[in-house]
Design a protein around this motif. Structure first.
Motif, PDB file in Angstrom:
ATOM      1  N   TYR A  42       0.812  -1.214   0.000  1.00  0.00           N
ATOM      2  CA  TYR A  42       0.000   0.000   0.000  1.00  0.00           C
ATOM      3  C   TYR A  42       0.849   1.269   0.000  1.00  0.00           C
ATOM      4  N   MET A  43       2.005   1.229   0.621  1.00  0.00           N
ATOM      5  CA  MET A  43       2.875   2.413   0.570  1.00  0.00           C
ATOM      6  C   MET A  43       3.358   2.654  -0.856  1.00  0.00           C
ATOM      7  N   ARG A  44       3.712   1.595  -1.551  1.00  0.00           N
ATOM      8  CA  ARG A  44       4.114   1.750  -2.950  1.00  0.00           C
ATOM      9  C   ARG A  44       2.941   2.191  -3.809  1.00  0.00           C
ATOM     10  N   ALA A  45       1.764   1.637  -3.538  1.00  0.00           N
ATOM     11  CA  ALA A  45       0.581   2.050  -4.295  1.00  0.00           C
ATOM     12  C   ALA A  45       0.314   3.536  -4.066  1.00  0.00           C
ATOM     13  N   ALA A  46       0.461   3.997  -2.830  1.00  0.00           N
ATOM     14  CA  ALA A  46       0.252   5.417  -2.522  1.00  0.00           C
ATOM     15  C   ALA A  46       1.263   6.283  -3.277  1.00  0.00           C
ATOM     16  N   GLU A  47       2.507   5.835  -3.316  1.00  0.00           N
ATOM     17  CA  GLU A  47       3.543   6.583  -4.036  1.00  0.00           C
ATOM     18  C   GLU A  47       3.267   6.635  -5.531  1.00  0.00           C
ATOM     19  N   ASP A  48       2.655   5.597  -6.053  1.00  0.00           N
ATOM     20  CA  ASP A  48       2.443   5.484  -7.491  1.00  0.00           C
ATOM     21  C   ASP A  48       1.118   6.069  -7.972  1.00  0.00           C
ATOM     22  N   THR A  49       0.290   6.539  -7.037  1.00  0.00           N
ATOM     23  CA  THR A  49      -0.963   7.140  -7.481  1.00  0.00           C
ATOM     24  C   THR A  49      -0.678   8.471  -8.143  1.00  0.00           C
ATOM     25  N   LYS A  50      -1.543   8.832  -9.053  1.00  0.00           N
ATOM     26  CA  LYS A  50      -1.417  10.106  -9.746  1.00  0.00           C
ATOM     27  C   LYS A  50      -1.901  11.222  -8.836  1.00  0.00           C
TER      28      LYS A  50
END
Length: 155
Positions: A25-33
């Motif tokens: 989820y931390m990576r997903a948060a970083e990768d969100t636009k």
């Protein structure tokens, strides 16, 4: 002693899964636009929830005299969705991002079901902790699915 060893093993598996989920989820948060600030906030909260789950599980392992796990899963059999999450999310649209997260949440549910169904003699308080965390993760799954479904409708 074998009894505690079995319970510690179950708890350590869940710690690793929560560590995977936190990293995912931390990576997903970083990768969100930038326009997906709502998702970033949700993903960061879910990572925080998994950190808290891991803390609670770690306390149980310590109480049982075991060495708490500190890493993530390495076998790839459980919660594989988060192992290379950055690669999964790169270049994907909002719907694909949410679908990937839902897949990871499905894997977390299976891991918690496996823990509850294991042969390890779980004390009532440990079983209640696992059940409570599973329920919380189920709510997270349902939220991700709702967002994914809403995005599908607006396409």
């Amino acid at each position: 002693m074998t009894t505690n060893k079995d319970v510690i093993e179950v708890l350590n598996d869940l710690i690793r899964i929560n560590n995977d989920r936190t990293a995912g989820y931390m990576r997903a948060a970083e990768d969100t636009k930038n326009v997906d600030i709502d998702l970033r906030t949700i993903f960061e909260r879910m990572a925080d929830d998994s950190r808290q789950n891991a803390i609670e599980l770690t306390a149980q392992v310590g109480r049982l005299g075991g060495e708490p796990a500190t890493g993530t899963t390495t076998t790839g059999k459980v919660y594989r969705a988060w192992m290379n999450v950055k690669d999964m999310f790169t270049g994907k649209d909002r719907h694909a991002l949410l679908a990937s997260c839902e897949y990871g949440e499905d894997a977390a549910q299976r891991a918690y079901e496996d823990a509850l169904a294991s042969d390890a003699p779980l004390a009532t308080d440990v079983r209640q902790l696992i059940t409570s965390q599973k329920s919380s993760l189920r709510n997270a799954h349902d939220m991700i699915k709702k967002y994914r479904d809403m995005h599908e409708i607006t396409k």
